[in-house]
Enzyme design. Sequence first.
Site, PDB file in Angstrom:
ATOM      1  N   SER A 156       0.860  -1.193   0.000  1.00 15.13           N
ATOM      2  CA  SER A 156       0.000   0.000   0.000  1.00 15.13           C
ATOM      3  C   SER A 156       0.889   1.234   0.000  1.00 15.13           C
ATOM      4  O   SER A 156       1.996   1.202   0.571  1.00 15.13           O
ATOM      5  CB  SER A 156      -0.857   0.009   1.266  1.00 15.13           C
ATOM      6  N   TYR A 175       0.057   0.356  10.192  1.00 14.55           N
ATOM      7  CA  TYR A 175      -0.236  -0.180   8.850  1.00 14.55           C
ATOM      8  C   TYR A 175       0.942   0.134   7.909  1.00 14.55           C
ATOM      9  O   TYR A 175       1.428  -0.736   7.185  1.00 14.55           O
ATOM     10  CB  TYR A 175      -1.541   0.449   8.338  1.00 14.55           C
ATOM     11  N   LYS A 179       3.526  -2.479   5.864  1.00  9.45           N
ATOM     12  CA  LYS A 179       3.714  -2.481   4.411  1.00  9.45           C
ATOM     13  C   LYS A 179       5.161  -2.135   4.044  1.00  9.45           C
ATOM     14  O   LYS A 179       5.696  -2.665   3.067  1.00  9.45           O
ATOM     15  CB  LYS A 179       2.722  -1.516   3.748  1.00  9.45           C
TER      16      LYS A 179
HETATM   17  P1  NAP Z   1     -10.495  -6.675   2.758  1.00  3.85           P
HETATM   18  O1  NAP Z   1     -11.698  -6.378   1.945  1.00  3.85           O
HETATM   19  O2  NAP Z   1     -10.476  -6.287   4.197  1.00  3.85           O
HETATM   20  O3  NAP Z   1     -10.154  -8.235   2.670  1.00  3.85           O
HETATM   21  C1  NAP Z   1      -9.099  -8.735   3.463  1.00  3.85           C
HETATM   22  C2  NAP Z   1      -8.925 -10.213   3.221  1.00  3.85           C
HETATM   23  O4  NAP Z   1      -7.948 -10.705   4.150  1.00  3.85           O
HETATM   24  C3  NAP Z   1     -10.213 -10.987   3.455  1.00  3.85           C
HETATM   25  O5  NAP Z   1     -10.347 -11.994   2.476  1.00  3.85           O
HETATM   26  C4  NAP Z   1      -9.977 -11.604   4.835  1.00  3.85           C
HETATM   27  O6  NAP Z   1     -10.674 -12.834   4.905  1.00  3.85           O
HETATM   28  C5  NAP Z   1      -8.471 -11.835   4.830  1.00  3.85           C
HETATM   29  N1  NAP Z   1      -7.928 -11.963   6.176  1.00  3.85           N
HETATM   30  C6  NAP Z   1      -7.928 -11.028   7.171  1.00  3.85           C
HETATM   31  N2  NAP Z   1      -7.401 -11.546   8.300  1.00  3.85           N
HETATM   32  C7  NAP Z   1      -7.061 -12.834   7.997  1.00  3.85           C
HETATM   33  C8  NAP Z   1      -6.501 -13.897   8.753  1.00  3.85           C
HETATM   34  N3  NAP Z   1      -6.176 -13.756  10.053  1.00  3.85           N
HETATM   35  N4  NAP Z   1      -6.299 -15.078   8.148  1.00  3.85           N
HETATM   36  C9  NAP Z   1      -6.639 -15.250   6.849  1.00  3.85           C
HETATM   37  N5  NAP Z   1      -7.176 -14.290   6.078  1.00  3.85           N
HETATM   38  C10 NAP Z   1      -7.394 -13.101   6.665  1.00  3.85           C
HETATM   39  O7  NAP Z   1      -9.173  -6.033   2.128  1.00  3.85           O
HETATM   40  P2  NAP Z   1      -8.858  -5.407   0.689  1.00  3.85           P
HETATM   41  O8  NAP Z   1      -9.252  -3.998   0.693  1.00  3.85           O
HETATM   42  O9  NAP Z   1      -9.336  -6.337  -0.369  1.00  3.85           O
HETATM   43  O10 NAP Z   1      -7.271  -5.416   0.745  1.00  3.85           O
HETATM   44  C11 NAP Z   1      -6.493  -6.484   0.253  1.00  3.85           C
HETATM   45  C12 NAP Z   1      -5.029  -6.095   0.331  1.00  3.85           C
HETATM   46  O11 NAP Z   1      -4.816  -4.883  -0.392  1.00  3.85           O
HETATM   47  C13 NAP Z   1      -4.501  -5.833   1.737  1.00  3.85           C
HETATM   48  O12 NAP Z   1      -3.187  -6.292   1.840  1.00  3.85           O
HETATM   49  C14 NAP Z   1      -4.558  -4.324   1.855  1.00  3.85           C
HETATM   50  O13 NAP Z   1      -3.642  -3.831   2.807  1.00  3.85           O
HETATM   51  C15 NAP Z   1      -4.163  -3.934   0.453  1.00  3.85           C
HETATM   52  N6  NAP Z   1      -4.594  -2.588   0.050  1.00  3.85           N
HETATM   53  C16 NAP Z   1      -5.920  -2.320  -0.120  1.00  3.85           C
HETATM   54  C17 NAP Z   1      -6.311  -1.043  -0.517  1.00  3.85           C
HETATM   55  C18 NAP Z   1      -7.756  -0.703  -0.742  1.00  3.85           C
HETATM   56  O14 NAP Z   1      -8.045   0.489  -0.975  1.00  3.85           O
HETATM   57  N7  NAP Z   1      -8.679  -1.633  -0.715  1.00  3.85           N
HETATM   58  C19 NAP Z   1      -5.346  -0.051  -0.738  1.00  3.85           C
HETATM   59  C20 NAP Z   1      -4.005  -0.356  -0.558  1.00  3.85           C
HETATM   60  C21 NAP Z   1      -3.653  -1.638  -0.172  1.00  3.85           C
HETATM   61  P3  NAP Z   1     -11.434 -13.434   6.191  1.00  3.85           P
HETATM   62  O15 NAP Z   1     -11.971 -12.296   6.978  1.00  3.85           O
HETATM   63  O16 NAP Z   1     -12.449 -14.298   5.526  1.00  3.85           O
HETATM   64  O17 NAP Z   1     -10.373 -14.215   6.896  1.00  3.85           O
END
Ligand code: NAP
Length: 270
Positions: A156, A175, A179
């Site tokens: 991120s 966070y 990262k």
């Molecule tokens: P999200 O909607 O919160 O989804 C997070 C995923 O991680 C879910 O599938 C969750 O599944 C899983 N997870 C969380 N804790 C876990 C655990 N203890 N064991 C196994 N799985 C776990 O997140 P997202 O927005 O798609 O983000 C995905 C990635 O992109 C992350 O690394 C985030 O930091 C990065 N990112 C996102 C954004 C954005 O704007 N969305 C921007 C920059 C970076 P369960 O709850 O089913 O376990």
Amino acid sequence: MASINPNGPLKGRTAVVTGASRGIGEAIAARLAMEGARVVCSARTAESGDSKLPGTLHDTVDRIRRAGGEATFIKADLSVAEDRERLIEQAVEAYGPVDILINNAAVTFFIPVETFPKKRFDLMMEVQVWAPFHLSQLVLPSMRERKQGWIVNISSPAGLHPRMPYARRSGGTVYGMCKAALERFTTGLASEVYDDNVAVNVVSPGLVDTPGVAVHGLINEQTRDRVQPIEFIAEAVYRLASGDPKTLTGKIEYAEPFLKELAVQPAELV
Ligand code: NAP
């Protein structure tokens, strides 16, 4: 129109995608399956009722299979060492040695440093830093032996140092620390396994509308116009998970400029 190409460039390859029950991980799983990969989707939420948030592993796998792709799921809590080991063991049993590992899962708390609880700090570091490290350790021996492998870590821009003028206190320091560590791990590992033909890269998404982002209320009047379509991230990951490990490794890529550089448009997802 979006479709699965069973004879695509990823035909015969086994991919493991963490955090594939929703959001970016779900999109990445679909994108890799579209190019012929056999995709192992992992997270804690297998069925509806397992989480308050929308999305399940069952839905992700169903989405891929309905489109004609190959996918299965393995439920695992990445904060638990035994689950991480079982995930890779069962992935290999299901589809053969892991060729592609996508470390996407994250748990995030936005709390100022002064009051950040140790328990939450440890959980974030475990899931966001140690789990990608450990999963890489588990897949590397077979990648090195076979002289083929691609690891993509999802970072991120939060990993970058804050610059003046500082935004209002957001609680994103931990966070950002996770990262930043993930990015340094990526470039370090890329250099360690370069001779073994294993590529290790980062995709750094912009703001993407996902269930996780909704929980934190990150999309508002000020941020709405910079929301990035999820297809951009999925496409950038696919490109890094299929590139030449001799030239496309050790990169920290921001999805949009990276795709521009490659002159490709993100594919619509199945
Ligand atoms: P999200 O909607 O919160 O989804 C997070 C995923 O991680 C879910 O599938 C969750 O599944 C899983 N997870 C969380 N804790 C876990 C655990 N203890 N064991 C196994 N799985 C776990 O997140 P997202 O927005 O798609 O983000 C995905 C990635 O992109 C992350 O690394 C985030 O930091 C990065 N990112 C996102 C954004 C954005 O704007 N969305 C921007 C920059 C970076 P369960 O709850 O089913 O376990």
